[in-house]
Design a protein around this motif. Structure first.
Motif, PDB file in Angstrom:
ATOM      1  N   LEU A  14      -7.858  -0.324  -5.238  1.00  0.00           N
ATOM      2  CA  LEU A  14      -7.461   0.819  -4.739  1.00  0.00           C
ATOM      3  C   LEU A  14      -6.881   1.754  -5.641  1.00  0.00           C
ATOM      4  N   ILE A  15      -6.021   1.058  -6.523  1.00  0.00           N
ATOM      5  CA  ILE A  15      -5.296   1.836  -7.647  1.00  0.00           C
ATOM      6  C   ILE A  15      -6.758   2.156  -8.683  1.00  0.00           C
ATOM      7  N   HIS A  16      -7.522   1.267  -9.019  1.00  0.00           N
ATOM      8  CA  HIS A  16      -8.510   1.397 -10.301  1.00  0.00           C
ATOM      9  C   HIS A  16      -9.345   2.674  -9.689  1.00  0.00           C
ATOM     10  N   ALA A  17      -9.617   2.634  -8.265  1.00  0.00           N
ATOM     11  CA  ALA A  17     -10.549   4.020  -7.876  1.00  0.00           C
ATOM     12  C   ALA A  17      -9.763   4.883  -7.642  1.00  0.00           C
ATOM     13  N   GLU A  58      10.302   6.919  -1.491  1.00  0.00           N
ATOM     14  CA  GLU A  58      11.389   5.839  -1.812  1.00  0.00           C
ATOM     15  C   GLU A  58      10.744   4.424  -1.550  1.00  0.00           C
ATOM     16  N   GLU A  59       9.945   4.348  -0.616  1.00  0.00           N
ATOM     17  CA  GLU A  59       9.536   3.109  -0.278  1.00  0.00           C
ATOM     18  C   GLU A  59       8.578   2.623  -1.071  1.00  0.00           C
ATOM     19  N   ALA A  60       7.689   3.646  -1.773  1.00  0.00           N
ATOM     20  CA  ALA A  60       6.608   3.267  -2.716  1.00  0.00           C
ATOM     21  C   ALA A  60       7.468   2.990  -4.107  1.00  0.00           C
ATOM     22  N   LEU A  61       8.631   3.534  -4.437  1.00  0.00           N
ATOM     23  CA  LEU A  61       9.347   3.003  -5.538  1.00  0.00           C
ATOM     24  C   LEU A  61       9.956   1.638  -5.483  1.00  0.00           C
ATOM     25  N   ALA A  62      10.395   1.300  -4.217  1.00  0.00           N
ATOM     26  CA  ALA A  62      10.598  -0.108  -4.102  1.00  0.00           C
ATOM     27  C   ALA A  62       9.690  -1.226  -4.068  1.00  0.00           C
ATOM     28  N   ARG A  96       0.752  -1.224  -0.290  1.00  0.00           N
ATOM     29  CA  ARG A  96       0.035   0.262   0.017  1.00  0.00           C
ATOM     30  C   ARG A  96       0.793   1.358   0.025  1.00  0.00           C
ATOM     31  N   ALA A  97       1.971   1.067  -0.110  1.00  0.00           N
ATOM     32  CA  ALA A  97       3.060   2.319   0.126  1.00  0.00           C
ATOM     33  C   ALA A  97       2.960   2.945  -1.230  1.00  0.00           C
ATOM     34  N   VAL A  98       2.619   2.466  -2.253  1.00  0.00           N
ATOM     35  CA  VAL A  98       2.562   2.863  -3.506  1.00  0.00           C
ATOM     36  C   VAL A  98       1.092   4.167  -3.464  1.00  0.00           C
ATOM     37  N   LEU A  99       0.444   3.941  -2.468  1.00  0.00           N
ATOM     38  CA  LEU A  99      -0.652   4.875  -2.550  1.00  0.00           C
ATOM     39  C   LEU A  99      -0.165   6.415  -2.139  1.00  0.00           C
ATOM     40  N   HIS A 100       0.929   6.432  -1.624  1.00  0.00           N
ATOM     41  CA  HIS A 100       1.575   7.595  -0.989  1.00  0.00           C
ATOM     42  C   HIS A 100       2.206   8.356  -2.317  1.00  0.00           C
ATOM     43  N   LEU A 101       2.356   7.915  -3.548  1.00  0.00           N
ATOM     44  CA  LEU A 101       2.738   8.474  -4.567  1.00  0.00           C
ATOM     45  C   LEU A 101       1.669   9.509  -5.027  1.00  0.00           C
ATOM     46  N   THR A 102       2.194  10.737  -5.623  1.00  0.00           N
ATOM     47  CA  THR A 102       1.386  11.687  -5.815  1.00  0.00           C
ATOM     48  C   THR A 102       1.630  12.159  -7.302  1.00  0.00           C
ATOM     49  N   ALA A 103       0.782  13.020  -8.140  1.00  0.00           N
ATOM     50  CA  ALA A 103       1.328  13.431  -9.227  1.00  0.00           C
ATOM     51  C   ALA A 103       2.252  14.671  -9.134  1.00  0.00           C
ATOM     52  N   THR A 156      -6.504  13.963 -10.973  1.00  0.00           N
ATOM     53  CA  THR A 156      -5.042  14.580 -10.734  1.00  0.00           C
ATOM     54  C   THR A 156      -4.144  13.336 -10.010  1.00  0.00           C
ATOM     55  N   SER A 157      -4.843  12.072  -9.955  1.00  0.00           N
ATOM     56  CA  SER A 157      -4.149  11.155  -9.351  1.00  0.00           C
ATOM     57  C   SER A 157      -2.940  10.602 -10.310  1.00  0.00           C
ATOM     58  N   ILE A 158      -1.800  10.065  -9.656  1.00  0.00           N
ATOM     59  CA  ILE A 158      -0.691   9.659 -10.567  1.00  0.00           C
ATOM     60  C   ILE A 158      -1.041   8.385 -11.227  1.00  0.00           C
ATOM     61  N   PHE A 159      -2.316   7.428 -10.808  1.00  0.00           N
ATOM     62  CA  PHE A 159      -2.830   6.407 -11.432  1.00  0.00           C
ATOM     63  C   PHE A 159      -3.978   6.498 -12.352  1.00  0.00           C
ATOM     64  N   SER A 160      -4.107   7.868 -12.594  1.00  0.00           N
ATOM     65  CA  SER A 160      -5.220   8.241 -13.531  1.00  0.00           C
ATOM     66  C   SER A 160      -4.820   7.892 -14.967  1.00  0.00           C
ATOM     67  N   PRO A 161      -5.657   7.223 -15.732  1.00  0.00           N
ATOM     68  CA  PRO A 161      -5.418   6.983 -17.203  1.00  0.00           C
ATOM     69  C   PRO A 161      -4.866   8.236 -17.952  1.00  0.00           C
ATOM     70  N   CYS A 162      -5.280   9.584 -17.535  1.00  0.00           N
ATOM     71  CA  CYS A 162      -4.591  10.534 -18.258  1.00  0.00           C
ATOM     72  C   CYS A 162      -3.580  11.156 -17.679  1.00  0.00           C
TER      73      CYS A 162
END
Length: 411
Positions: free
Chosen positions: A275-278, A234-238, A220-227, A284-290
């Motif tokens: 969670l990533i899909h939501a 760095e934990e999210a990148l690992a 779940r550390a990847v959820l800390h990444l922001t656009a 504005t999310s880094i996980f947005s298709p745009c």
């Protein structure tokens, strides 16, 4: 009687030798010790003492650096292909020389000391590294800073990755940047042209346990990444790299079975995909298709491909495994995967991985086939999307059948 040597000179308050008069002699010795017959003289201890002196002086004078490098080359040559010399070098050099040289700012000194370490290592001496983890971590850091250097790369791939105990101990003590470097080399080993040997498999099963455990604990550390700050955690990148390793490990038939039954792994992957899909619904999310973020046109979104890899991993974990196929269905993962099939510049080959996952989820599984067929009837699955994926729903009496379309999937 030999002429007396001139006294040491002072430079900036630091005691340094007078201009190195023996530099050419040191070079000549380095060349001589390439020959087997010249390697039994008692000069290794003296050479190590000189090298440590050069390091202690910490003077960047070019003549001193040259002598420093030549001393390391001398030790490398004397130890090459000679176990007796390797034993003596190790006795004198470990651990002080490696602690002193592997983190030196001079690239050649790092390379030459790495050469000595590679040449001298054996299975018995690897045990000593477990008690001196800073040396092992310095090797990984040297590779991270100088990926073009051959010796740190060879130490890690030919020695470290063959010792699961060492890797586990290192990983616990490393920075996240160092973990990424180590995981990259793990991928290179698994996905390389040469397949894992029979001796490699038990070792990499242990690595698989480490990687899967770390992913389950911290995914779940990847959820800390922001656009706004895509590389700020760095934990999210690992964690992103842990997913990459798991994808490669589950593509290996010798490792797949172990990971298919790893406690909590499949559940965590589906949970994270949800969670990533939501999060992707927020533009504005880094996980947005745009959100295909680029800096100066060259650096792409660090989360690029993350969603694709989650779906790829689900597909791998469900390959010919009915228990996992059913588990995905019970966790409502099938609608989630189908809903992920769309154009997304930040997730190349997303449609192909969705097709792959759905095929593995429905293979010899009538329950999952019926589920998708009913979704299509209820308008929850787009028929054109199913056809694009290579499927179609056919009604036979009162029953709906999901079958492969006659035409080729439009990938």
């Amino acid at each position: 009687m030999a002429a007396p040597r001139p006294p040491p000179a002072r430079l900036s308050g630091v005691m340094v030798p007078a201009p190195i008069q023996d530099l050419e002699a040191l070079r000549a010795l380095t060349a001589l010790f390439k020959e087997q017959r010249n390697r039994n003289l008692d000069t290794i201890g003296v050479a190590v003492d000189l090298i440590l002196l050069f390091r202690e002086l910490r003077v960047e004078q070019e003549s001193l650096l040259t002598a420093f490098r030549c001393g390391l080359q001398f030790l490398g040559n004397i130890a090459s292909r000679n176990e007796a010399s390797q034993r003596v070098v190790w006795m004198h050099a470990f651990p002080e020389l490696f602690l002193s040289c592997l983190n030196h700012p001079d690239k050649k000194i790092v390379a030459y000391s790495s050469m000595i370490l590679f040449t001298s290592l054996s299975s018995e001496r690897m045990k000593e590294l477990e008690e001196n983890l800073n040396i092992a971590i310095d090797v990984v850091e040297a590779h991270r800073k100088q990926p073009e250097s051959e010796w740190p790369f060879l130490i890690i791939t030919d020695h470290f990755l063959k010792s699961p105990e060492l890797v586990k101990a290192m990983y616990a003590k490393m920075s996240n940047q160092e973990r990424v470097a180590l995981l990259d080399l793990t991928i290179a080993k698994i996905a390389g042209e040469e397949p894992l040997t029979k001796d490699d498999v038990p070792v990499f099963l242990s690595h698989a346990e480490l990687v899967a455990s770390a992913f389950v604990d911290q995914c779940r550390a990847v959820l800390h990444l922001t656009a706004e700050q895509p590389t700020g955690d760095e934990e999210a990148l690992a964690t992103i790299r842990l997913l990459d390793v798991l994808c490669e490990m589950t593509a290996n038939t010798d490792l797949l079975g172990y990971l298919q039954v790893f406690p909590g792994l499949l559940e965590r992957v589906i949970d994270l995909l949800r969670l990533i899909h939501a999060a992707g619904s927020d533009t504005t999310s880094i996980f947005s298709p745009c959100a295909s973020i680029k800096a100066e046109g060259d650096i792409t979104n660090v989360a690029e491909g993350f969603k694709s890899h989650l779906i790829r991993l689900i597909g791998n974990l469900c390959y010919k495994n009915k228990e996992n196929q059913d588990k995905v269905s019970e966790l409502d993962g099938i609608p989630l995967i189908l809903d992920s099939c769309g154009i997304d510049d930040s997730n190349p080959f997303l449609t192909q991985w969705v097709v792959y996952a759905i095929r593995n989820l429905t293979e010899d599984n009538s329950r999952n086939q019926d589920l998708i067929a009913k979704m299509e009837e209820q308008g929850l699955a787009d028929p054109s999307l199913l056809k694009k994926m290579g499927f179609e729903v056919e009604k036979r009496g009162d029953k709906l059948i999901l079958k492969s379309a006659s035409d080729t999937p439009q990938l």
